[in-house]
Design a protein around this motif. Structure first.
Motif, PDB file in Angstrom:
ATOM      1  N   GLU A   1       0.814  -1.346   0.193  1.00 52.10           N
ATOM      2  CA  GLU A   1       0.029   0.028   0.134  1.00 52.10           C
ATOM      3  C   GLU A   1       1.066   1.103   0.026  1.00 52.10           C
ATOM      4  O   GLU A   1       2.150   1.132   0.423  1.00 52.10           O
ATOM      5  CB  GLU A   1      -0.863   0.066   1.220  1.00 52.10           C
ATOM      6  CG  GLU A   1      -1.792  -1.358   1.206  1.00 52.10           C
ATOM      7  CD  GLU A   1      -2.018  -1.651   2.730  1.00 52.10           C
ATOM      8  OE1 GLU A   1      -2.930  -1.081   3.217  1.00 52.10           O
ATOM      9  OE2 GLU A   1      -1.433  -2.331   3.348  1.00 52.10           O
TER      10      GLU A   1
ATOM     11  N   VAL B   1       3.886  -7.313   7.562  1.00 56.90           N
ATOM     12  CA  VAL B   1       2.612  -6.363   7.368  1.00 56.90           C
ATOM     13  C   VAL B   1       1.764  -6.724   6.335  1.00 56.90           C
ATOM     14  O   VAL B   1       0.601  -6.734   6.326  1.00 56.90           O
ATOM     15  CB  VAL B   1       3.151  -4.910   7.415  1.00 56.90           C
ATOM     16  CG1 VAL B   1       1.984  -3.869   7.330  1.00 56.90           C
ATOM     17  CG2 VAL B   1       3.873  -4.646   8.722  1.00 56.90           C
TER      18      VAL B   1
ATOM     19  N   HIS C   1      -2.256  -7.762   6.161  1.00 57.64           N
ATOM     20  CA  HIS C   1      -3.228  -6.595   5.371  1.00 57.64           C
ATOM     21  C   HIS C   1      -3.838  -7.601   4.223  1.00 57.64           C
ATOM     22  O   HIS C   1      -5.078  -7.339   4.105  1.00 57.64           O
ATOM     23  CB  HIS C   1      -2.458  -5.462   4.961  1.00 57.64           C
ATOM     24  CG  HIS C   1      -2.275  -4.513   5.969  1.00 57.64           C
ATOM     25  ND1 HIS C   1      -1.777  -3.078   5.843  1.00 57.64           N
ATOM     26  CD2 HIS C   1      -1.908  -4.583   7.485  1.00 57.64           C
ATOM     27  CE1 HIS C   1      -1.529  -2.508   6.751  1.00 57.64           C
ATOM     28  NE2 HIS C   1      -1.600  -3.461   7.809  1.00 57.64           N
TER      29      HIS C   1
ATOM     30  N   LYS D   1      -6.501  -9.692   5.956  1.00 57.23           N
ATOM     31  CA  LYS D   1      -7.574  -8.976   6.335  1.00 57.23           C
ATOM     32  C   LYS D   1      -8.702  -8.642   5.215  1.00 57.23           C
ATOM     33  O   LYS D   1      -9.742  -8.750   5.345  1.00 57.23           O
ATOM     34  CB  LYS D   1      -7.054  -7.604   7.284  1.00 57.23           C
ATOM     35  CG  LYS D   1      -8.357  -6.975   7.779  1.00 57.23           C
ATOM     36  CD  LYS D   1      -7.590  -5.679   8.579  1.00 57.23           C
ATOM     37  CE  LYS D   1      -8.560  -4.831   9.040  1.00 57.23           C
ATOM     38  NZ  LYS D   1      -9.451  -5.538  10.274  1.00 57.23           N
ATOM     39  N   PHE D   2      -8.002  -8.340   4.167  1.00 59.14           N
ATOM     40  CA  PHE D   2      -8.851  -7.742   2.875  1.00 59.14           C
ATOM     41  C   PHE D   2      -9.391  -8.962   2.225  1.00 59.14           C
ATOM     42  O   PHE D   2     -10.532  -9.006   2.093  1.00 59.14           O
ATOM     43  CB  PHE D   2      -7.681  -7.024   1.914  1.00 59.14           C
ATOM     44  CG  PHE D   2      -8.433  -6.997   0.409  1.00 59.14           C
ATOM     45  CD1 PHE D   2      -9.405  -5.924   0.511  1.00 59.14           C
ATOM     46  CD2 PHE D   2      -8.110  -7.709  -0.612  1.00 59.14           C
ATOM     47  CE1 PHE D   2     -10.030  -5.681  -0.612  1.00 59.14           C
ATOM     48  CE2 PHE D   2      -8.900  -7.304  -1.635  1.00 59.14           C
ATOM     49  CZ  PHE D   2      -9.804  -6.420  -1.884  1.00 59.14           C
TER      50      PHE D   2
ATOM     51  N   PRO E   1      -8.143  -3.015   5.160  1.00 54.30           N
ATOM     52  CA  PRO E   1      -6.957  -2.796   6.241  1.00 54.30           C
ATOM     53  C   PRO E   1      -6.675  -1.351   6.101  1.00 54.30           C
ATOM     54  O   PRO E   1      -6.901  -0.462   5.220  1.00 54.30           O
ATOM     55  CB  PRO E   1      -5.787  -3.677   5.853  1.00 54.30           C
ATOM     56  CG  PRO E   1      -6.445  -4.438   4.529  1.00 54.30           C
ATOM     57  CD  PRO E   1      -7.505  -3.635   3.925  1.00 54.30           C
ATOM     58  N   GLU E   2      -6.108  -1.019   7.555  1.00 51.51           N
ATOM     59  CA  GLU E   2      -5.579   0.425   7.423  1.00 51.51           C
ATOM     60  C   GLU E   2      -4.234   0.349   7.635  1.00 51.51           C
ATOM     61  O   GLU E   2      -3.762  -0.355   8.403  1.00 51.51           O
ATOM     62  CB  GLU E   2      -6.387   1.026   8.866  1.00 51.51           C
ATOM     63  CG  GLU E   2      -7.785   1.535   8.492  1.00 51.51           C
ATOM     64  CD  GLU E   2      -8.352   2.135   9.811  1.00 51.51           C
ATOM     65  OE1 GLU E   2      -7.483   2.523  10.672  1.00 51.51           O
ATOM     66  OE2 GLU E   2      -9.640   2.052   9.943  1.00 51.51           O
ATOM     67  N   ASN E   3      -3.433   1.383   7.116  1.00 44.45           N
ATOM     68  CA  ASN E   3      -2.106   1.330   7.304  1.00 44.45           C
ATOM     69  C   ASN E   3      -1.760   1.813   8.616  1.00 44.45           C
ATOM     70  O   ASN E   3      -2.318   2.505   9.335  1.00 44.45           O
ATOM     71  CB  ASN E   3      -1.270   2.700   6.303  1.00 44.45           C
ATOM     72  CG  ASN E   3      -1.485   2.282   4.995  1.00 44.45           C
ATOM     73  OD1 ASN E   3      -1.782   1.242   4.511  1.00 44.45           O
ATOM     74  ND2 ASN E   3      -1.062   3.221   4.076  1.00 44.45           N
TER      75      ASN E   3
END
Length: 260
Positions: free
Chosen positions: A222, A243, A247, A250-251, A258-260
């Motif tokens: 991202e 990370v 993510h 989660k997606f 996901p959030e950064n």
């Protein structure tokens, strides 16, 4: 999903996968989820050490490409589909082209790619003459998908690739179940895949009967989570794969982005 960079028709193992995507069917949340993996990502490739993820396909075909994604991102992918420039062109033509909003700055680059492909196929180049929303045929849409010298380099190229694939998916789903078998028959000769025609038909029927039409898009790394580095005089995109793995999971499996 792999898009290989072969200039000649054919998907041999020596080609790199310049387009790498994961397509997931989330039956729990009724969504299709499409994730691009940046081709320059610095990952471990079995038998070849650390290198760009795009090289996995060149070293060992779709099997090594899938294995590389699974081992670096904690996935359990079993199936693949690969297209080259010419196969994707014919797939796009089979659905009647795709509507894309072309920016003025993209036109010269698109036309250079259109000229290249048309020369190989010995056809009259269907040049783009104006900006704006328009229906692109196969040669034009593939040219659009290849642009990386306008905007945010390869990041924006992956976005263009997802836009084109999203429109192809929309055309297929809008056609309904009755048109699905003939579309599959038309498209399959232009795809190398581990899935049988029966598997593809069953998957497509599930998507259409459950009305799984919403498409969510994602990209790894991202913004802000990958950094270009030169290692041994070669450019790589280096990211924290732990990370990225979290993510991606989660997606694909959860409802929220996901959030950064």
């Amino acid at each position: 999903l792999s898009g290989v960079d072969s200039r000649e028709s054919g998907m041999d193992k020596g080609s790199r996968s310049d387009s790498i995507m994961i397509l997931s069917i989330d039956k729990e949340h009724n969504k299709l989820k499409l994730t691009s993996l940046m081709r320059d990502l610095y990952v471990s490739v079995d038998g070849h050490g650390k290198t760009k993820i795009t090289h996995a396909y060149a070293y060992g075909g779709p099997q090594l490409a899938v294995k590389t994604i699974n081992e670096n991102f904690g996935m359990n992918i079993k199936d693949y589909a690969t297209v080259d420039f010419f196969g994707l062109e014919k797939i796009i033509n089979s659905v009647g082209g795709v509507p894309i909003n072309v920016e003025k700055a993209e036109i010269p680059v698109m036309n250079s790619y259109i000229n290249e492909t048309s020369g190989i196929e010995k056809v009259t180049p269907p040049y783009i003459t104006k900006a704006g929303l328009q229906n692109l045929n196969g040669i034009q849409a593939v040219a659009y998908s290849r642009i990386r010298y306008v905007g945010n380099a390869d990041y924006e190229r992956t976005e263009r690739q997802r836009k084109v694939l999203e429109q192809v998916i929309k055309k297929v789903t809008n056609g309904g179940i009755t048109k699905l078998p003939s579309l599959i028959n038309t498209m399959l000769p232009f795809v190398e895949t581990s899935m049988s025609k029966t598997d593809i038909l069953a998957t497509g029927t599930t998507v259409l009967t459950k009305k799984i039409t919403a498409l969510q898009q994602f990209r790894l790394p991202e913004d802000g989570l990958g950094q270009g580095q030169t290692i041994n005089k070669v450019y790589y995109l280096v990211a924290d794969l732990n990370v990225a793995k979290a993510h991606l999971y989660k997606f694909i499996y959860e409802e929220e982005m996901p959030e950064n």
